[in-house]
Write an enzyme that holds these catalytic residues in place. Structure first.
Site, short mmCIF file in Angstrom:
data_model
loop_
_atom_site.label_atom_id
_atom_site.label_comp_id
_atom_site.label_asym_id
_atom_site.label_seq_id
_atom_site.Cartn_x
_atom_site.Cartn_y
_atom_site.Cartn_z
CG ASP A 87 -26.21 0.57 5.29
OD1 ASP A 87 -25.34 1.31 5.32
OD2 ASP A 87 -25.96 -0.66 5.43
CE LYS A 95 -23.02 3.25 -0.22
NZ LYS A 95 -22.90 2.21 0.82
CD GLU A 117 -16.93 2.94 5.32
OE1 GLU A 117 -17.87 2.56 4.65
OE2 GLU A 117 -16.91 3.18 6.63
O1 KIV Z 1 -23.99 4.08 4.84
C1 KIV Z 1 -23.30 5.07 4.73
O2 KIV Z 1 -23.48 6.55 4.96
C2 KIV Z 1 -22.18 4.88 3.62
C3 KIV Z 1 -21.12 5.55 3.74
C4 KIV Z 1 -19.93 5.59 4.71
C5 KIV Z 1 -20.20 5.84 2.28
O3 KIV Z 1 -22.01 3.68 3.09
#
Ligand code: KIV
Length: 271
Positions: free
Chosen positions: A52, A120, A189
């Site tokens: 996102d 995710k 993260e």
């Molecule tokens: O949204 C994204 O790109 C992520 C990465 C920072 C792992 O969650």
């Protein structure tokens, strides 16, 4: 084809688990369209995340909060068309998983309409019931811990998480609870390297780091941070395009550096 893929060369959840068991670092990157997805896939990326983060790097928003499920489906569909072997992970955007039932409906859309192979979601043990619900419906889940950009207004900025003893313990407990609930992958993260190492050591599922030091089971980077397109890149990123001169070369150099545990180096390890 590698020993970790299916006979037809595809990376699956089992491949990622086998890589963790074998101590083979997992290389991942974000992508938002078919052309970049093809480059990442050809270069041998293990999984590609439609993050996102597209709200910021593609749409030019100041946070990821405005991103919708429809936005994710649009970009994930385009990425899907560029992939032949890498596993496709897709982010569940802000408020798309507020209850286990909403999560199931929206994750189902990401799988059915966009071809996601894993979703995710950001959150700690409060999301365990949701992860359990998705797991029992056959939806692979990556649980995102540490700095959770969807909580930026709550945490007051993009900063390292888990620095003090209490929050470090809480994060390890969250990771264990999410694994017990059925999470297939945990992503950390901006977590201190020592804590990330401890979490990776204590979990059976692969732990993927971004800004979390070299001792995770794999690494992920936002594509645009790796090819010099981010005006103020985070300290943990590296411009591989500046080193190599081509996008394909940059992606290959990143994968090689992850596999050989040269990335992240000390200069990209925050704490
Ligand atoms: O949204 C994204 O790109 C992520 C990465 C920072 C792992 O969650």
């Amino acid at each position: 084809m590698s020993v970790y893929t299916t006979p037809s060369g595809e990376v699956t959840v089992s491949s990622l688990q086998a890589m963790k068991r074998a101590g083979q670092p997992i290389a991942a990157m974000t992508a938002y369209d078919a052309s970049f997805a093809r480059v990442l896939d050809d270069a041998g990326m293990d999984f590609v995340l439609v993050g996102d983060s597209l709200g910021m790097v593609i749409q030019g928003q100041s946070t990821t909060l405005p991103v919708t499920v429809d936005d994710m489906i649009y970009h994930a569909r385009t990425v899907r068309r560029g992939l032949q072997r890498a596993l496709l992970m897709v982010d569940m955007p802000f408020m798309s998983f507020a209850t286990p039932e909403e999560a199931l409906a929206n994750a189902g859309r990401l799988m059915k309409e966009a071809g996601a192979q894993m979703v995710k979601l950001e959150g700690g043990s409060a999301q365990a019931a949701t992860v359990h619900r998705l797991n029992e419906s056959g939806i692979p889940v990556c649980a995102h811990l540490g700095l959770k950009p969807q909580s930026v207004h709550k945490i007051g900025g993009y900063r390292i998480q888990g620095r003090d003893e209490a929050s470090a313990r809480a994060m390890l407990e969250d990771a264990l609870a999410l694994e017990a609930a059925g999470a297939d992958v945990v992503l950390l993260e901006c977590v201190p390297a020592e804590l990330a190492r401890e979490i990776a050591h204590n979990l059976n599922v692969p732990v993927i780091g971004i800004g979390s030091g070299p001792d995770c089971d794999g690494q992920i980077l936002v594509l645009y941070d790796a090819i010099g397109l981010t005006p103020k890149p985070p300290r943990f990123a590296h411009d591989f395009l500046a080193d190599t001169g081509t996008i394909r070369g940059a992606v290959e150099a990143y994968i090689e550096a992850v596999r050989e545990r040269r990335f992240p180096g000390v200069e990209q390890t925050v704490a």
